[in-house]
Design a protein around this motif. Structure first.
Motif, PDB file in Angstrom:
ATOM      1  N   UNK A 228       0.851  -1.190   0.000  1.00  0.00           N
ATOM      2  CA  UNK A 228       0.000   0.000   0.000  1.00  0.00           C
ATOM      3  C   UNK A 228       0.889   1.244   0.000  1.00  0.00           C
ATOM      4  N   UNK A 229       0.414   2.293  -0.670  1.00  0.00           N
ATOM      5  CA  UNK A 229       1.214   3.522  -0.736  1.00  0.00           C
ATOM      6  C   UNK A 229       1.516   4.070   0.658  1.00  0.00           C
ATOM      7  N   UNK A 230       0.563   3.981   1.547  1.00  0.00           N
ATOM      8  CA  UNK A 230       0.770   4.511   2.895  1.00  0.00           C
ATOM      9  C   UNK A 230       1.899   3.773   3.610  1.00  0.00           C
ATOM     10  N   UNK A 231       2.038   2.476   3.341  1.00  0.00           N
ATOM     11  CA  UNK A 231       3.114   1.700   3.959  1.00  0.00           C
ATOM     12  C   UNK A 231       4.466   2.086   3.379  1.00  0.00           C
ATOM     13  N   UNK A 232       4.504   2.340   2.069  1.00  0.00           N
ATOM     14  CA  UNK A 232       5.752   2.801   1.443  1.00  0.00           C
ATOM     15  C   UNK A 232       6.133   4.183   1.969  1.00  0.00           C
ATOM     16  N   UNK A 233       5.150   5.056   2.101  1.00  0.00           N
ATOM     17  CA  UNK A 233       5.404   6.405   2.610  1.00  0.00           C
ATOM     18  C   UNK A 233       5.971   6.367   4.032  1.00  0.00           C
ATOM     19  N   UNK A 234       5.470   5.444   4.831  1.00  0.00           N
ATOM     20  CA  UNK A 234       5.930   5.339   6.218  1.00  0.00           C
ATOM     21  C   UNK A 234       7.351   4.799   6.286  1.00  0.00           C
ATOM     22  N   UNK A 268       3.917   5.565  -4.929  1.00  0.00           N
ATOM     23  CA  UNK A 268       4.651   6.502  -4.085  1.00  0.00           C
ATOM     24  C   UNK A 268       5.989   6.797  -4.751  1.00  0.00           C
ATOM     25  N   UNK A 269       6.117   7.995  -5.308  1.00  0.00           N
ATOM     26  CA  UNK A 269       7.267   8.327  -6.150  1.00  0.00           C
ATOM     27  C   UNK A 269       8.281   9.252  -5.494  1.00  0.00           C
ATOM     28  N   UNK A 270       8.052   9.694  -4.260  1.00  0.00           N
ATOM     29  CA  UNK A 270       8.901  10.723  -3.654  1.00  0.00           C
ATOM     30  C   UNK A 270      10.396  10.377  -3.623  1.00  0.00           C
ATOM     31  N   UNK A 271      10.783   9.136  -3.276  1.00  0.00           N
ATOM     32  CA  UNK A 271      12.221   8.834  -3.285  1.00  0.00           C
ATOM     33  C   UNK A 271      12.854   9.015  -4.669  1.00  0.00           C
ATOM     34  N   UNK A 272      12.161   8.550  -5.712  1.00  0.00           N
ATOM     35  CA  UNK A 272      12.695   8.721  -7.062  1.00  0.00           C
ATOM     36  C   UNK A 272      12.708  10.183  -7.471  1.00  0.00           C
TER      37      UNK A 272
END
Length: 320
Positions: A228-234, A268-272
């Motif tokens: 889930x995107x929320x899990x990646x964000x966390x 979730x693309x923030x790291x890239x």
């Protein structure tokens, strides 16, 4: 890295890319620099386009159609699902980490590079693949049993994995064996699935069973579509100044589904996005709004090329 000093001196990171995903490969390179410092970089490039600015920014080695040494690999191993395999014979270093373009390093992943005990370290999927999923993602079981009766495919149900990232050593396979596999695939194109995902897993575990190479598994690849995107964000938390690594976490994020473009809401693309900004700054000094405008243009152009190629293939099928 769990290696001797001699191994550390003969190690680098290799990133496979083509024109369409080069924009992401630059982000992958920046993530290597951010987390692993001055570890040497190499791009395995399928295509004829300029990589000069990246070469200068990160002192990267380039292997492409012009610079590759082996004629057979030049003719038969560039393309989707085979480009990254060139590293097994033409890696600039004895030991390497191979990355797909749509990946990012997160934390000190070199702690998984145990070349004292293994020739290849694959991701540990922590999953017991049932027959139907092996058939869907890796190979046709009935046909593999028919053509390779000595291969005990059942014993590796929990070890088959997506080979978008792995640690490996050069020259562990003979080129002749690889050519035999390519010839086999030419004759039977539907037995092994998803580029090299089926046949590389097959090659590795068959060689391991025969005692020719030492293959290990470690839990270091995070397949973005599986979470889930929320899990990646966390887990992969970002601030304006950069990544926040928690509790010495180390992983390689792999966007093997929806691609981490700047304005996407599908993953979730923030790291890239952070890594692509860092690369652009290293290449040209560009920052802030002008940098984001240019990166958005890269996204638009890449998407345009993607759908143009799809449309062309459909038209070719229609008229043929």
């Amino acid at each position: 890295m769990n290696t001797s000093s001699s191994h550390r001196d003969d190690f680098g990171v290799i990133i496979a890319c083509c024109f369409q995903d080069y924009l992401l490969a630059k982000g992958a390179c920046a993530s290597v620099r951010h987390f692993l410092g001055d570890v040497p970089l190499c791009l395995l490039v399928d295509g004829d386009f300029s990589t000069e600015s990246l070469e200068k920014a990160y002192n990267a080695t380039i292997i492409n159609h012009k610079t590759i040494k082996n004629d057979v690999l030049r003719e038969r191993s560039f393309g989707w699902g085979t480009t990254r395999l060139i590293a097994f014979w033409e890696s600039p270093w004895q030991h390497f980490l191979i990355l797909d373009a749509d990946t990012n390093i997160w934390g000190n992943v070199l702690k998984f590079a145990d070349f004292e005990n293994f020739d290849v370290i694959m991701d540990e999927p922590n999953y017991n693949y049932p027959d139907e999923e092996i058939i869907e993602y890796f190979f046709d079981i009935e046909e593999v049993e028919k053509h390779f009766p000595d291969f005990d495919w059942r014993s590796h149900r929990t070890q088959y994995c997506c080979p978008g990232v792995y640690f490996a050593s050069r020259d562990i396979f003979s080129l002749e064996e690889y050519i035999e596999i390519l010839d086999f695939i030419d004759r039977y194109p539907h037995i092994f699935k998803y580029g090299d995902m089926g046949f590389l897993n097959f090659m590795l575990w068959r060689a391991s069973d025969a005692g020719k190479i030492r293959v290990g598994n470690a839990d270091f690849q995070v397949l973005a579509p599986n979470y889930e995107q929320k899990d990646l964000e966390k887990r992969f938390a970002m601030t304006k100044t950069g990544p926040i690594v928690q509790n010495d976490d180390a992983a390689i994020i792999h966007w093997c589904g929806y691609k981490p473009l700047m304005s996407t809401s599908r993953t979730y693309a923030d790291p890239m996005s952070f890594s692509r900004r860092k690369c652009l700054e290293a290449e040209s000094g560009l920052r802030g709004l002008p940098a984001d405008v240019l990166l958005q243009w890269e996204d638009f152009y890449s998407t345009f090329i993607k759908y143009k190629n799809k449309a062309r293939k459909k038209l070719q099928k229609f008229f043929n």
